[in-house]
Design a protein around this motif. Structure first.
Motif, PDB file in Angstrom:
ATOM      1  N   PHE A  42       0.822  -1.315   0.022  1.00 59.53           N
ATOM      2  CA  PHE A  42       0.023  -0.069   0.038  1.00 59.53           C
ATOM      3  C   PHE A  42       0.764   1.211   0.076  1.00 59.53           C
ATOM      4  CE2 PHE A  42      -2.726   2.981   2.767  1.00 59.53           C
ATOM      5  CZ  PHE A  42      -3.572   3.502   1.525  1.00 59.53           C
ATOM      6  N   VAL A  43       0.813   2.078  -1.043  1.00 61.35           N
ATOM      7  CA  VAL A  43       1.609   3.217  -1.091  1.00 61.35           C
ATOM      8  C   VAL A  43       0.598   4.362  -0.460  1.00 61.35           C
ATOM      9  CG1 VAL A  43       2.654   5.044  -2.628  1.00 61.35           C
ATOM     10  CG2 VAL A  43       2.537   2.640  -3.251  1.00 61.35           C
ATOM     11  N   ASN A  44       1.126   4.622   0.866  1.00 63.73           N
ATOM     12  CA  ASN A  44       0.203   5.293   1.813  1.00 63.73           C
ATOM     13  C   ASN A  44       0.035   6.757   1.437  1.00 63.73           C
ATOM     14  OD1 ASN A  44      -1.193   5.988   4.120  1.00 63.73           O
ATOM     15  ND2 ASN A  44       0.693   5.969   5.481  1.00 63.73           N
ATOM     16  N   PRO A  45      -0.812   7.312   1.124  1.00 61.89           N
ATOM     17  CA  PRO A  45      -0.624   8.822   0.727  1.00 61.89           C
ATOM     18  C   PRO A  45      -0.462   9.534   2.034  1.00 61.89           C
ATOM     19  CG  PRO A  45      -2.957   7.899   0.178  1.00 61.89           C
ATOM     20  CD  PRO A  45      -2.036   6.951   0.524  1.00 61.89           C
ATOM     21  N   LEU A  46      -0.996   9.190   3.057  1.00 57.26           N
ATOM     22  CA  LEU A  46      -0.799   9.833   4.147  1.00 57.26           C
ATOM     23  C   LEU A  46       0.649  10.473   4.678  1.00 57.26           C
ATOM     24  CD1 LEU A  46      -3.243   8.916   7.168  1.00 57.26           C
ATOM     25  CD2 LEU A  46      -3.695  10.637   5.415  1.00 57.26           C
ATOM     26  N   GLN A  47       1.552   9.570   4.318  1.00 53.60           N
ATOM     27  CA  GLN A  47       3.030   9.475   4.844  1.00 53.60           C
ATOM     28  C   GLN A  47       3.685  10.433   3.868  1.00 53.60           C
ATOM     29  OE1 GLN A  47       3.580   5.309   5.091  1.00 53.60           O
ATOM     30  NE2 GLN A  47       5.675   5.559   4.209  1.00 53.60           N
ATOM     31  N   PHE A  48       3.107  10.760   2.665  1.00 51.97           N
ATOM     32  CA  PHE A  48       3.680  11.611   1.727  1.00 51.97           C
ATOM     33  C   PHE A  48       3.592  13.129   1.983  1.00 51.97           C
ATOM     34  CE2 PHE A  48       4.172   7.343  -0.041  1.00 51.97           C
ATOM     35  CZ  PHE A  48       5.341   7.396  -0.693  1.00 51.97           C
ATOM     36  N   ALA A  49       4.124  14.103   1.830  1.00 49.41           N
ATOM     37  CA  ALA A  49       3.836  15.432   1.773  1.00 49.41           C
ATOM     38  C   ALA A  49       3.507  15.796   0.331  1.00 49.41           C
ATOM     39  CB  ALA A  49       4.913  16.398   2.207  1.00 49.41           C
ATOM     40  N   ALA A  50       3.002  17.045  -0.015  1.00 49.06           N
ATOM     41  CA  ALA A  50       2.643  17.293  -1.377  1.00 49.06           C
ATOM     42  C   ALA A  50       3.741  17.308  -2.195  1.00 49.06           C
ATOM     43  CB  ALA A  50       1.759  18.910  -1.186  1.00 49.06           C
ATOM     44  N   HIS A  51       4.866  17.836  -1.768  1.00 56.03           N
ATOM     45  CA  HIS A  51       5.797  18.124  -2.810  1.00 56.03           C
ATOM     46  C   HIS A  51       6.783  16.623  -2.831  1.00 56.03           C
ATOM     47  CE1 HIS A  51       7.896  18.476   1.108  1.00 56.03           C
ATOM     48  NE2 HIS A  51       8.963  17.921   0.633  1.00 56.03           N
ATOM     49  N   GLU A  52       6.427  15.423  -2.253  1.00 58.87           N
ATOM     50  CA  GLU A  52       7.212  14.330  -2.129  1.00 58.87           C
ATOM     51  C   GLU A  52       6.973  13.365  -3.572  1.00 58.87           C
ATOM     52  OE1 GLU A  52       8.590  14.237   2.419  1.00 58.87           O
ATOM     53  OE2 GLU A  52       7.081  12.893   1.906  1.00 58.87           O
ATOM     54  N   ASP A  53       7.274  12.324  -3.415  1.00 64.19           N
ATOM     55  CA  ASP A  53       7.298  11.666  -4.632  1.00 64.19           C
ATOM     56  C   ASP A  53       6.259  10.544  -4.825  1.00 64.19           C
ATOM     57  OD1 ASP A  53       8.373   9.952  -2.610  1.00 64.19           O
ATOM     58  OD2 ASP A  53       9.788   8.834  -3.923  1.00 64.19           O
ATOM     59  N   LEU A  54       4.826  10.880  -4.122  1.00 63.42           N
ATOM     60  CA  LEU A  54       3.939   9.918  -4.226  1.00 63.42           C
ATOM     61  C   LEU A  54       3.332   9.457  -5.607  1.00 63.42           C
ATOM     62  CD1 LEU A  54       1.364   8.304  -2.945  1.00 63.42           C
ATOM     63  CD2 LEU A  54       0.148  10.580  -2.901  1.00 63.42           C
ATOM     64  N   GLY A  55       3.443  10.543  -6.592  1.00 58.54           N
ATOM     65  CA  GLY A  55       2.986  10.325  -7.627  1.00 58.54           C
ATOM     66  C   GLY A  55       3.755   9.245  -8.515  1.00 58.54           C
ATOM     67  N   ARG A  56       4.997   9.420  -8.292  1.00 63.14           N
ATOM     68  CA  ARG A  56       5.975   8.700  -9.207  1.00 63.14           C
ATOM     69  C   ARG A  56       6.723   7.315  -8.634  1.00 63.14           C
ATOM     70  NH1 ARG A  56      12.108  10.493  -9.680  1.00 63.14           N
ATOM     71  NH2 ARG A  56      12.461  11.543  -7.747  1.00 63.14           N
ATOM     72  N   TYR A  57       5.964   7.092  -7.330  1.00 59.28           N
ATOM     73  CA  TYR A  57       6.572   6.119  -6.543  1.00 59.28           C
ATOM     74  C   TYR A  57       6.259   4.850  -7.432  1.00 59.28           C
ATOM     75  CZ  TYR A  57       8.107   3.280  -2.660  1.00 59.28           C
ATOM     76  OH  TYR A  57       8.957   2.567  -1.664  1.00 59.28           O
ATOM     77  N   PRO A  58       7.373   3.969  -7.598  1.00 59.15           N
ATOM     78  CA  PRO A  58       7.344   2.716  -8.538  1.00 59.15           C
ATOM     79  C   PRO A  58       6.006   1.885  -8.258  1.00 59.15           C
ATOM     80  CG  PRO A  58       9.338   2.879  -7.183  1.00 59.15           C
ATOM     81  CD  PRO A  58       8.771   4.169  -6.847  1.00 59.15           C
ATOM     82  N   ARG A  59       5.397   1.271  -9.022  1.00 59.23           N
ATOM     83  CA  ARG A  59       4.218   0.600  -8.810  1.00 59.23           C
ATOM     84  C   ARG A  59       4.463  -0.740  -9.819  1.00 59.23           C
ATOM     85  NH1 ARG A  59       2.710   5.318  -7.163  1.00 59.23           N
ATOM     86  NH2 ARG A  59       1.232   5.610  -5.736  1.00 59.23           N
ATOM     87  N   THR A  60       4.895  -2.070  -9.093  1.00 58.49           N
ATOM     88  CA  THR A  60       5.256  -3.110 -10.099  1.00 58.49           C
ATOM     89  C   THR A  60       4.310  -4.341  -9.344  1.00 58.49           C
ATOM     90  OG1 THR A  60       7.067  -3.601  -8.284  1.00 58.49           O
ATOM     91  CG2 THR A  60       7.404  -2.047 -10.283  1.00 58.49           C
ATOM     92  N   LEU A  61       3.161  -4.106  -9.595  1.00 58.13           N
ATOM     93  CA  LEU A  61       2.343  -5.094  -8.818  1.00 58.13           C
ATOM     94  C   LEU A  61       2.453  -6.480  -9.223  1.00 58.13           C
ATOM     95  CD1 LEU A  61       0.369  -5.797  -6.509  1.00 58.13           C
ATOM     96  CD2 LEU A  61      -1.450  -5.262  -8.257  1.00 58.13           C
ATOM     97  N   GLU A  62       2.461  -6.632 -10.759  1.00 59.30           N
ATOM     98  CA  GLU A  62       2.516  -7.981 -10.951  1.00 59.30           C
ATOM     99  C   GLU A  62       4.099  -8.733 -10.578  1.00 59.30           C
ATOM    100  OE1 GLU A  62       0.172 -10.115 -11.932  1.00 59.30           O
ATOM    101  OE2 GLU A  62      -1.111  -8.292 -11.840  1.00 59.30           O
ATOM    102  N   ALA A  63       4.970  -8.098 -10.612  1.00 61.94           N
ATOM    103  CA  ALA A  63       6.260  -8.608 -10.103  1.00 61.94           C
ATOM    104  C   ALA A  63       6.464  -8.805  -8.740  1.00 61.94           C
ATOM    105  CB  ALA A  63       7.324  -7.742 -10.695  1.00 61.94           C
TER     106      ALA A  63
END
Ligand code: AMP
Length: 280
Positions: free
Chosen positions: A57-78
């Motif tokens: 779970f890429v938890n939005p609550l622990q990212f500040a607005a300027h941080e890398d939530l949007g580009r955090y790597p998502r590789t679910l199948e692997a």
């Protein structure tokens, strides 16, 4: 391996495992899994877990607005394939919106230990972490939960929360898994260009040098920090902090310390890396 999207289904599967007499292990992650994460699965087993649950779970609550939530790597199948091959029993990948219901307004926040180091540079980060981890503990129920010492302060904060709130969870901190050249494995390493990847070794080099000095008897926090700063300053674009702290309280050490941890956060290009080393 069971994969569930609904947190309630996750809760039921953990409960059913306990009813069968299993000992539940929990490994919370944000995905983009690597050997560091998978070593936590192995550790849960070696702590006696017979049913290992991993959450992604890429938890939005622990990212500040300027941080890398949007580009955090998502590789679910692997990630799911890695979990399968490592013998994970249950994976929770929460549906969008299922962790924070409409109207969500509760925060779990730990005090003093969250105010230093990471807490200075990421002021809302730990409350985001403790809120989601508290929810994951509530969903999982009694278990052994394994965290990496890669996020050293996070591990200590979660230990504190678990103790303070009498949560029925055994919290384990597992040592950092590194590449052969010393770079701590991190999902964020995949942001690094080859040139940045080479520069990133400055942290491990600095920590190693400070460890040598510690072994030779150096106990002065500023002098130890300066040894770390040398190679980090040379290779990184900026340093958030180099902390020489007491391993449990994370308060700065004094000259009589018999143990310490050095915590580092620094930026190379657009990527922020953290690392640490326990000295004893
Ligand atoms: P993350 O997905 O980055 O939130 O990390 C999930 C868990 O894996 C946390 O407890 C991290 O401390 C742990 N972890 C991440 N990288 C490593 C590593 N190189 N060695 C050990 N644990 C790690």
């Amino acid at each position: 391996m069971q994969v569930v999207r609904d947190p309630k289904a996750f809760r039921e599967a953990c409960e059913a495992a306990r009813v069968r007499g299993e000992r539940v292990g929990l490994v919370p992650t944000m995905g983009a899994l690597h050997e560091g994460h998978l070593s936590l699965v192995d550790r849960a087993r070696s702590e006696g877990a017979t049913f290992v649950a991993l959450t992604i779970f890429v938890n939005p609550l622990q990212f500040a607005a300027h941080e890398d939530l949007g580009r955090y790597p998502r590789t679910l199948e692997a990630d799911l394939e890695a979990c399968r091959s490592r013998g994970v029993d249950l994976v929770l990948v929460p549906e969008d919106g299922s962790m924070y219901p409409p109207g969500f307004q509760t925060e779990v926040a730990v005090g003093g230990i969250t105010k230093r180091w990471e807490g200075v540079h990421r002021p809302s980060h730990f409350a985001g972490v403790t809120t989601v981890v508290c929810k994951l503990f509530a969903l999982t129920g009694p278990c052994v939960a394994v965290f990496g010492r890669k996020d050293y302060q996070q591990w200590r904060v979660i230990e504190r929360m678990t103790l303070d709130l009498d949560l029925p969870i055994e919290v384990i901190g597992h040592p950092i898994v590194r590449e052969e050249d010393g770079l701590a494995l991190s999902s964020r390493n995949r942001y690094l260009s080859p040139e940045e990847r080479t520069r990133a070794l400055g942290i491990a080099r600095g920590l190693h040098a400070a460890n040598e000095a510690w072994r030779a008897g150096m106990r002065d926090a500023d002098a130890l920090a300066a040894i770390v700063r040398g190679p980090v300053e040379a290779a990184f674009d900026s340093i958030d902090y180099v902390a020489v702290a007491s391993p449990r309280s994370l308060e700065p050490i004094d000259g009589s310390a018999t143990e310490a941890v050095i915590l580092v956060a620094a930026h190379v290009g657009r990527t922020r890396l953290i690392d640490n080393l326990e000295l004893a």
